[in-house]
Write an enzyme that holds these catalytic residues in place. Structure first.
Site, PDB file in Angstrom:
ATOM      1  N   HIS A 269     -15.858  44.708 -18.207  1.00 14.65           N
ATOM      2  CA  HIS A 269     -16.643  45.273 -17.112  1.00 14.65           C
ATOM      3  C   HIS A 269     -16.762  44.331 -15.923  1.00 14.65           C
ATOM      4  O   HIS A 269     -17.165  44.732 -14.838  1.00 14.65           O
ATOM      5  CB  HIS A 269     -18.030  45.726 -17.606  1.00 14.65           C
TER       6      HIS A 269
ATOM      7  N   ASP B 132     -15.011  45.874 -24.563  1.00 12.75           N
ATOM      8  CA  ASP B 132     -15.453  45.198 -23.343  1.00 12.75           C
ATOM      9  C   ASP B 132     -14.904  43.780 -23.251  1.00 12.75           C
ATOM     10  O   ASP B 132     -15.624  42.845 -22.880  1.00 12.75           O
ATOM     11  CB  ASP B 132     -16.979  45.185 -23.254  1.00 12.75           C
TER      12      ASP B 132
ATOM     13  N   SER C 161     -22.106  37.490 -17.886  1.00 12.65           N
ATOM     14  CA  SER C 161     -21.148  38.364 -18.552  1.00 12.65           C
ATOM     15  C   SER C 161     -19.803  37.677 -18.724  1.00 12.65           C
ATOM     16  O   SER C 161     -19.244  37.133 -17.781  1.00 12.65           O
ATOM     17  CB  SER C 161     -20.940  39.640 -17.736  1.00 12.65           C
TER      18      SER C 161
END
Length: 525
Positions: free
Chosen positions: A162, A192, A267
């Site tokens: 993402h 992901d 992230s």
């Protein structure tokens, strides 16, 4: 009478420094034995806590910041992990009352990339430009900023899907500030994960290894290193809070929960054990406020290791495919089928032309094991099947009609990386007037107009059927895996279930093109 000739010990302690305490005591006439107890400064041994400095100094050169730029207008939050990953769905596609939109209104005032995003504006001003037809400048729009880490000395690094999904250009910033261009090797939205590659012709990179996360225990210390809010090289520490978390982001959810501070920009960054090995990749947080509240989720090293290896090999992940719609087996369903325990995956329907259908798997079967390995639940089945390569032959153990069977299946190839879209729900046609009541179950049914199954025309709101979600307009296809076309058929199946000593019956229910199973209690008759 108040003694003003000598100060009290309390007064001495309140007004005198430690250095002058002995002299004051002596002049105040305090006994020598008391004064001896103050001859040296008080020494307190602090509780021992681990230092993470050695780990951090060893792994920090392997952790990078990842900047992503795109020609397209920013449409989604790929700049960090404010929330769970929704497979790249744009914020402009979400309804106004969606919790993610509410969060951005409350926390930042604007959507990412909007006029109120200061980091966005600053990056726009300073970001690289090229020329469009040699005249006006064409701007690559910064759309994401996350973290990553090297896994090889020749420049392969891991981050989140993402973070990079909308990108057309990628810049990796090392911990010493060096900026290097990177290329996308491959990405996998189902887990992901993504892999980037930096040109390593002129240097070798410090890299880290994945840990054996089967040895990770709840309560173990961990260290997260990343790029929160653009502050590269930030270190936070905490413990493993839980394992095996399912947050509803995909079919292979198996997250490690940590309480180390993880925020926007973390992230794709690593979470390390105290040996400097990567136990997980930070991918999501739960936060009502938008900041860290001590609930973060990391992809386990065991999952990442296999996916990353596939991406490095040929840029894609190939998974085995069984092709059956499944649901968990709860205790009610287990009781209705005569299973000893609530385990396995209940087949709602095999997909047309799928490997499972071709091998003979039927709706109502419970898959209990694959290649002799017991299946805990529906999620466990999805992960186990995906771990096999396409065209692999496996033995599938089933529970069918009260007995165990084993059938061989040649798995297919799960090629599509897009989530299947559910068909819009359509109301069933009005039921004919020849309704028959099944009072003991709290439902009223009539033969369906298409001649297959029974239409539910009424549900007692105080019944177990209503409590388990059965609604008027839905269609009952089978009971205990027996096709039914009338109320009498239902009665016959329930009578047989009573004779078999079962206390529940398993109803297969269809609505809007989707199918599910509902276990309803049956009386003793």
């Amino acid at each position: 009478m108040r003694n003003i000739g000598r100060p009290s010990l309390k007064t001495v302690l309140q007004t005198t420094t430690v250095a002058g305490l002995a002299a004051v005591m002596l002049s105040s006439g305090i006994p020598a034995e008391v004064m001896q107890s103050f001859a040296a400064p008080v020494s307190v041994t602090a509780p021992q806590a681990p230092s993470f400095a050695d780990v951090v100094s060893a792994v920090s050169p392997a952790v990078v910041s990842v900047r992503v730029q795109s020609d397209a207008q920013v449409a989604s939050d790929d700049s960090g992990n404010f929330s769970f990953n929704f497979g790249g769905r744009g914020f402009d596609q979400l309804p106004d009352d969606h919790p993610l939109k509410r969060f951005f209104r409350e926390f930042g005032g604007e959507m990412p990339g909007g006029p109120g995003d200061r980091n966005q504006d600053r990056a726009d001003r300073n970001g690289p430009r090229d020329r469009d037809n040699g005249n006006r400048p064409h701007r690559l729009r910064p759309s994401a900023q996350g973290s990553g880490f090297f896994i090889s000395e020749d420049g392969y690094l891991v981050t989140n899907n993402h973070v990079v999904s909308d990108g057309s250009a990628y810049t990796v910033v090392l911990n010493d500030g060096t900026e290097l261009e990177a290329k996308l090797v491959g990405r996998d939205s189902r887990t992901d994960l993504a892999v980037l590659k930096v040109d390593a012709t002129s240097r070798k990179f410090t890299y880290v290894n994945f840990a054996d996360d089967s040895k990770v225990r709840v309560g173990d210390w961990v260290v997260a290193v990343g790029n929160p809010f653009g502050l590269g090289g930030t270190v936070t520490a905490g413990i493993i809070s839980a394992r095996g978390r399912d947050i509803g982001s995909g079919p292979y959810d198996d997250y490690i929960q940590v309480d180390a501070a993880v925020n926007r920009g973390n992230s794709g960054g690593p979470t390390f054990n105290l040996s400097g090995e990567v136990v997980g990749i930070n991918t999501a947080i739960f936060s009502p406020s938008g900041g860290n509240v001590g609930i973060a989720f990391a992809i386990p090293a065991s999952t990442a290791r296999d996916v990353v290896a596939d991406l490095m090999k040929d840029g894609k992940v190939e998974r085995g495919w069984l092709g059956v719609q499944i649901q968990p087996v709860n205790q009610d369903i287990a009781d209705s089928l005569g299973l000893k325990e609530a385990a396995g995956a209940l087949v709602v329907a095999p997909q047309e032309g799928s490997p499972g259908q071709k091998a003979g798997i039927k709706e109502g079967d419970v898959i209990t094991a694959v290649n002799g390995q017991p299946i805990k639940d529906a999620r466990d089945l999805a992960k186990r099947v995906a771990a096999f390569g396409p065209n692999t032959k496996v033995d599938v153990d089933l529970w069918r009609d009260g007995k165990a069977e084993t059938i061989p299946v040649t798995l297919g190839n799960l090629q599509s990386d897009e989530a299947a879209q559910a068909a819009p729900e359509q109301p069933d046609a009005p039921a004919p007037s020849s309704e028959k009541a099944l009072a003991s179950l709290g439902i009223t049914v009539a033969p369906a107009e298409d001649g297959s199954g029974l239409s539910v025309t009424d549900v007692d709101p105080d019944s177990e059927a209503a409590a388990r979600g059965l609604k008027s307009g839905e269609k009952i296809v089978s009971v205990n895996n027996r096709k039914v076309a009338s109320a009498a058929d239902v009665g016959n199946v329930i009578d047989q279930a009573r004779k078999d000593g079962r206390t529940r019956a398993l109803f297969q229910v269809e609505s809007g093109g989707n199918s599910r199973f509902v276990a309803l209690p049956i009386d003793e008759g």
